[in-house]
Each structure stands twice: as structure tokens, then as C-alpha cells.
Design a protein around this motif. Structure first.
Motif, PDB file in Angstrom:
ATOM      1  N   LYS A 168     -34.668  -7.806  41.637  1.00  0.00           N
ATOM      2  CA  LYS A 168     -34.909  -8.701  42.780  1.00  0.00           C
ATOM      3  C   LYS A 168     -33.629  -9.215  43.450  1.00  0.00           C
ATOM      4  O   LYS A 168     -33.604  -9.451  44.657  1.00  0.00           O
ATOM      5  CB  LYS A 168     -35.744  -9.892  42.275  1.00  0.00           C
ATOM      6  CG  LYS A 168     -36.085 -10.910  43.337  1.00  0.00           C
ATOM      7  CD  LYS A 168     -36.799 -12.112  42.711  1.00  0.00           C
ATOM      8  CE  LYS A 168     -36.936 -13.230  43.719  1.00  0.00           C
ATOM      9  NZ  LYS A 168     -37.323 -14.500  43.088  1.00  0.00           N
ATOM     10  N   GLY A 169     -32.563  -9.365  42.687  1.00  0.00           N
ATOM     11  CA  GLY A 169     -31.364 -10.020  43.215  1.00  0.00           C
ATOM     12  C   GLY A 169     -30.687  -9.259  44.338  1.00  0.00           C
ATOM     13  O   GLY A 169     -30.696  -8.023  44.367  1.00  0.00           O
ATOM     14  N   PRO A 170     -30.051  -9.997  45.282  1.00  0.00           N
ATOM     15  CA  PRO A 170     -29.397  -9.349  46.424  1.00  0.00           C
ATOM     16  C   PRO A 170     -28.176  -8.496  46.067  1.00  0.00           C
ATOM     17  O   PRO A 170     -27.747  -7.699  46.891  1.00  0.00           O
ATOM     18  CB  PRO A 170     -28.996 -10.523  47.321  1.00  0.00           C
ATOM     19  CG  PRO A 170     -29.011 -11.718  46.444  1.00  0.00           C
ATOM     20  CD  PRO A 170     -30.003 -11.462  45.354  1.00  0.00           C
ATOM     21  N   LEU A 171     -27.642  -8.642  44.850  1.00  0.00           N
ATOM     22  CA  LEU A 171     -26.535  -7.745  44.485  1.00  0.00           C
ATOM     23  C   LEU A 171     -27.070  -6.410  43.976  1.00  0.00           C
ATOM     24  O   LEU A 171     -26.310  -5.468  43.733  1.00  0.00           O
ATOM     25  CB  LEU A 171     -25.655  -8.382  43.397  1.00  0.00           C
ATOM     26  CG  LEU A 171     -24.892  -9.633  43.792  1.00  0.00           C
ATOM     27  CD1 LEU A 171     -23.896 -10.027  42.710  1.00  0.00           C
ATOM     28  CD2 LEU A 171     -24.157  -9.466  45.124  1.00  0.00           C
ATOM     29  N   HIS A 172     -28.399  -6.315  43.773  1.00  0.00           N
ATOM     30  CA  HIS A 172     -28.997  -5.073  43.243  1.00  0.00           C
ATOM     31  C   HIS A 172     -30.056  -4.597  44.254  1.00  0.00           C
ATOM     32  O   HIS A 172     -29.710  -4.231  45.372  1.00  0.00           O
ATOM     33  CB  HIS A 172     -29.545  -5.394  41.839  1.00  0.00           C
ATOM     34  CG  HIS A 172     -29.946  -4.224  40.995  1.00  0.00           C
ATOM     35  ND1 HIS A 172     -29.662  -2.920  41.297  1.00  0.00           N
ATOM     36  CD2 HIS A 172     -30.646  -4.179  39.818  1.00  0.00           C
ATOM     37  CE1 HIS A 172     -30.150  -2.118  40.354  1.00  0.00           C
ATOM     38  NE2 HIS A 172     -30.755  -2.869  39.442  1.00  0.00           N
ATOM     39  N   GLY A 173     -31.330  -4.615  43.894  1.00  0.00           N
ATOM     40  CA  GLY A 173     -32.356  -4.022  44.775  1.00  0.00           C
ATOM     41  C   GLY A 173     -32.713  -4.863  45.983  1.00  0.00           C
ATOM     42  O   GLY A 173     -33.356  -4.372  46.919  1.00  0.00           O
TER      43      GLY A 173
END
Ligand code: ACO
Ligand code: OAA
Length: 371
Positions: A210-215
Motif C-alpha cells: 500500500k505504501g507510496p514508496l512501493h505499490g
């Protein structure tokens, strides 16, 4: 003891699932190039390859197709939850809870492989039901005669995809299916290594993705293009972001120090499908952001990643921007579960260390005597 921030360059397992060459920008599933799989394969065939380690023959392919197609409908409790949940809820929160509910409902003793197929089959239904319900539309039940990708599109849009849409949907899902030891896959393994259940692992994967640094970067990348709106404003936007020390979303990668090969393929689909949908201006903005981003960040090895162009493809396929990470999860669940099964064949509890930098031997002070 050495501290490796972000566990950079630490291997946690051996794998024969995915190989990445981050210097040359190459990616292979079970030894097959992602360029070939995205061009010639489809969701079911590549999922089989990742799960079982070989391309299926005709019989095996029709068996996996049938299994995936027959398990799409949700338990009534999950459909009821999707109908009742607040419509402005974050789609990844909704998906995470719905998958957790599937775990509660699943009381049979089937293998992790069977459960993985069932979860993979149901995630698009959860996403499409929630998407339509929050738009105030009736849900579209799955159609067993359609392939996984076509049925996903159908449940979202209420009509069958065109050839280009079907090809783009299959390719986009294939490109998101696995990526070695990324943050969400590692989260799944940490849970699995305690001998917890596969639903709990997948819930951990969704939470990390979910995080903006990942997916979560795919939604943010599209939001950037929409905010810019006009390719002439792209350079000013990128420069102002970088000057403020902000990150360009959809750019940069822990492993790739060059162009992510998935972004190259998705760029081609984004160009064709945005043209077909009459939103080519967004593609032009993205292209300009890429050019400027590479000009300022390329020397540091920061290039477009998978999340840069995927949003344009997902948006053209009828999905809302905040739903993009859920589509990512619908494909990555194949990789998550394959890595869990591979790890459990030689399990060891994952339990790293922390370097203690606090005090020791402090005297306990009763509360009345504390400052
Ligand atoms: C599916 C996926 O998960 S793909 C990745 C999706 N995420 C994004 O697109 C978000 C933007 N990108 C990023 O934040 C990063 O590139 C990450 C988190 C993906 C990987 O970064 P890491 O390997 O951990 O590198 P780290 O965060 O340490 O950054 C290293 C340097 O590059 C810079 N940098 C990295 N990415 C970016 C970016 N997108 N924009 C601007 N600068 C960046 C950092 O500011 C840092 O600079 P500094 O050394 O001067 O402080
Ligand atoms: O590998 C990573 O760290 C992130 C990524 O691109 C992915 O999970 O697809």
C-alpha cells in the motif's frame, strides 16, 4: 555487528522464481524474459509458470484456467461487507480486510497451492465489486467463460474488453506478478516463517504494498501527470519538486540503476491505449516528465520504474487512480504465494537483530518520584 539500513544487499533465501539484472535492466520469471511473457503469454499461463516452475501443457493450462474461473464468486459475508463499507474507504484497506475475511470463511484443509489459487481468483472480484458499488452501480458477477484478465475488465466495466484492452490487461498483470525480494514479498515471508497461514501472509503483503514508496506510487504518478496537465509545464513541475527535496513518483528503484524493463513495456501499451481512449495528452505529459526526470536524476541511476506508466494503462482500462495498488496486488499475489511456498520447503523463522543504542541498568523510579 554490521547495520544494513533497509536490509540492502542482504539475501534472505535462494529462489528459482525471479531473476533481476538491475544493471542491464533485465527481468526473468523462471528463466523466461519478461519481454517474451508480456508479448506472448497470458495471466493464467504465467501464474502457472510462477507457481509450478514450468510452462503448462494444454491440459495443465485448461485445468488452471478452470480452477481460477470457478472460484471467483465471494462468500456472502464478504459481498455484504463490500456493500456496507464506507464508500470513501481506501481501496487497499478494503482489499486487506476482505482478504482477511476470506481467511475466516475458509475452513477446509486444502493445500497452500489450492488456497493461493482461490485467493488469486477472488481478489479481482473484491476490487471490481467495491469499485462499482462506490460508483453507485450494480455489481457485475464474474463470467466463467472469460479468461482471468478479461473477466476482471468485464466485472469493472460491464462489457467485454477490445483486443487491445485484453492484451494490455494481460500484459500489465504479468508485469506485476513477481519481483524477487521486494518489501511486500518479504512481509509475506516474515509472516509465513512463523508457520502462520497463507491468508495472513497475503494480508501482510497487501499492507506493505500500500505504501507510496512501493505499490502506492502508481496512483501518485498518475496524479502528477494530471496535476501538470500540459506537457509544456512538465519541466517546471519536476524542477520545483526536486528543488523542494520531494521525490518524483514512479522514478527510482533499489535494484534497477537503469530503466525498469517493465516500464519500457508499459510505456508502449500506455501510448497505444491512451490514444484509443482520447487521453493521449496525459501520455505526452508523462513522456515529458520522463525526459526531464532522466535529465536531472539519470546520472544518479534514477529512472522510471514499473509504477511510472502502469497508471496510464490502468486508468485507460476503466480503473480509478486510487484503485491502482489493488490491481498491482491482484497480480502480485501470485508471486507472494509462490515465494511463501518456496520458503516453506526449507523454513526457518525470520528473526533479524537490532543494534541496541539505548542505556542499560537504569534504576526504576516510582511514579510519584518522577519529574
Ligand atoms: C513497485 C515498486 O515498488 S517500484 C518503486 C515505487 N516507488 C516510487 O516510485 C517512489 C519514488 N522512489 C523512491 O522513493 C526510491 O527510488 C525508492 C524508495 C523506490 C528506492 O530507493 P532506495 O534505493 O531506497 O534509495 P534511497 O531512498 O536511499 O534514495 C537514494 C537517493 O536517491 C534519491 N531518490 C531516489 N528516488 C528518487 C526519486 N524518485 N526522486 C528524487 N530523488 C530520488 C534520494 O533522495 C536519495 O538522494 P540522496 O542520496 O541525495 O539523499
Ligand atoms: O522490487 C522492488 O523493490 C519493488 C518493485 O519494483 C516491485 O515489487 O515490483
Amino acid at each position: 555487528m554490521e547495520l544494513r539500513k533497509g536490509l540492502e544487499d542482504i539475501a534472505v533465501k535462494e529462489t528459482s522464481i525471479t531473476y533481476i539484472d538491475g544493471e542491464l535492466g533485465r527481468l526473468y520469471y523462471r528463466g523466461y524474459s519478461i519481454f517474451d511473457l508480456a508479448e506472448f503469454s497470458n495471466f493464467e499461463e504465467t501464474a502457472y509458470l510462477i507457481w509450478y516452475g514450468k510452462l503448462p501443457n494444454r491440459e495443465e493450462l485448461s485445468e488452471i484456467r478452470e480452477k481460477l474461473a470457478s472460484k471467483r464468486e465471494l462468500p456472502p459475508s464478504v459481498t455484504k461487507y463490500l456493500m456496507e463499507i464506507k464508500k470513501d474507504s481506501n481501496p487497499m484497506d478494503v482489499l486487506r480486510t476482505a482478504v482477511s475475511m476470506l481467511g475466516v470463511e475458509d475452513t477446509d484443509n486444502s493445500s497452500i497451492m489450492e488456497k493461493s489459487i482461490s485467493i488469486t481468483s477472488k481478489i479481482p472480484t473484491i476490487i471490481a465489486y467495491f469499485l462499482r458499488l462506490r460508483r453507485g452501480e450494480d455489481i457485475v458477477h464474474p463470467d466463467e467463460s472469460l479468461s482471468h484478465a478479461e473477466n476482471f475488465y468485464y466485472m469493472v466495466n460491464g462489457k467485454r474488453p477490445s483486443d487491445l484492452e485484453s492484451k494490455a490487461m494481460n500484459a500489465a498483470l504479468i508485469l506485476h506478478m513477481d519481483h524477487e525480494m521486494n518489501a511486500s514479498t518479504f512481509a509475506c515471508l516474515v509472516v509465513a516463517s512463523t508457520l502462520s497461514d497463507i491468508y495472513s501472509s497475503v494480508v501482510a503483503g497487501i499492507s506493505a504494498l500500500k505504501g507510496p514508496l512501493h505499490g502506492g506510487a502508481n496512483s501518485e504518478a498518475l496524479k502528477q501527470f494530471m496535476e501538470i496537465g500540459d506537457k509544456e509545464k512538465a519541466e517546471e513541475y519536476v524542477l520545483s519538486k526536486l528543488t523542494k527535496g520531494e521525490r518524483l513518483m514512479g522514478f527510482g528503484h533499489r535494484i534497477y540503476k537503469t530503466y525498469d524493463p517493465r516500464a519500457k513495456i508499459l510505456k508502449g501499451y500506455a501510448e497505444g491505449i491512451t490514444k484509443e481512449k482520447g487521453i493521449y495528452n496525459l501520455y505526452e505529459v508523462a513522456q515529458k516528465v520522463e525526459e526531464v526526470g532522466v535529465k536531472y536524476l539519470g546520472s544518479k541511476g534514477i529512472y522510471p520504474n514499473v509504477d511510472f506508466y502502469s497508471g496510464l494503462v490502468f486508468y485507460s482500462l476503466g480503473f480509478d487512480a486510487d484503485m491502482f495498488p489493488t490491481i498491482f496486488a491482484s497480480a502480485r499475489v501470485v508471486g507472494w504465494t509462490a515465494h511463501v511456498m518456496e520458503y516453506l520447503r526449507n523454513n526457518r523463522l525470520i528473526r533479524p537483530k537490532a543494534i541496541y543504542v539505548g542505556e542499560i541498568g537504569r534504576k526504576y523510579v516510582p511514579i510519584d518520584d518522577r519529574q
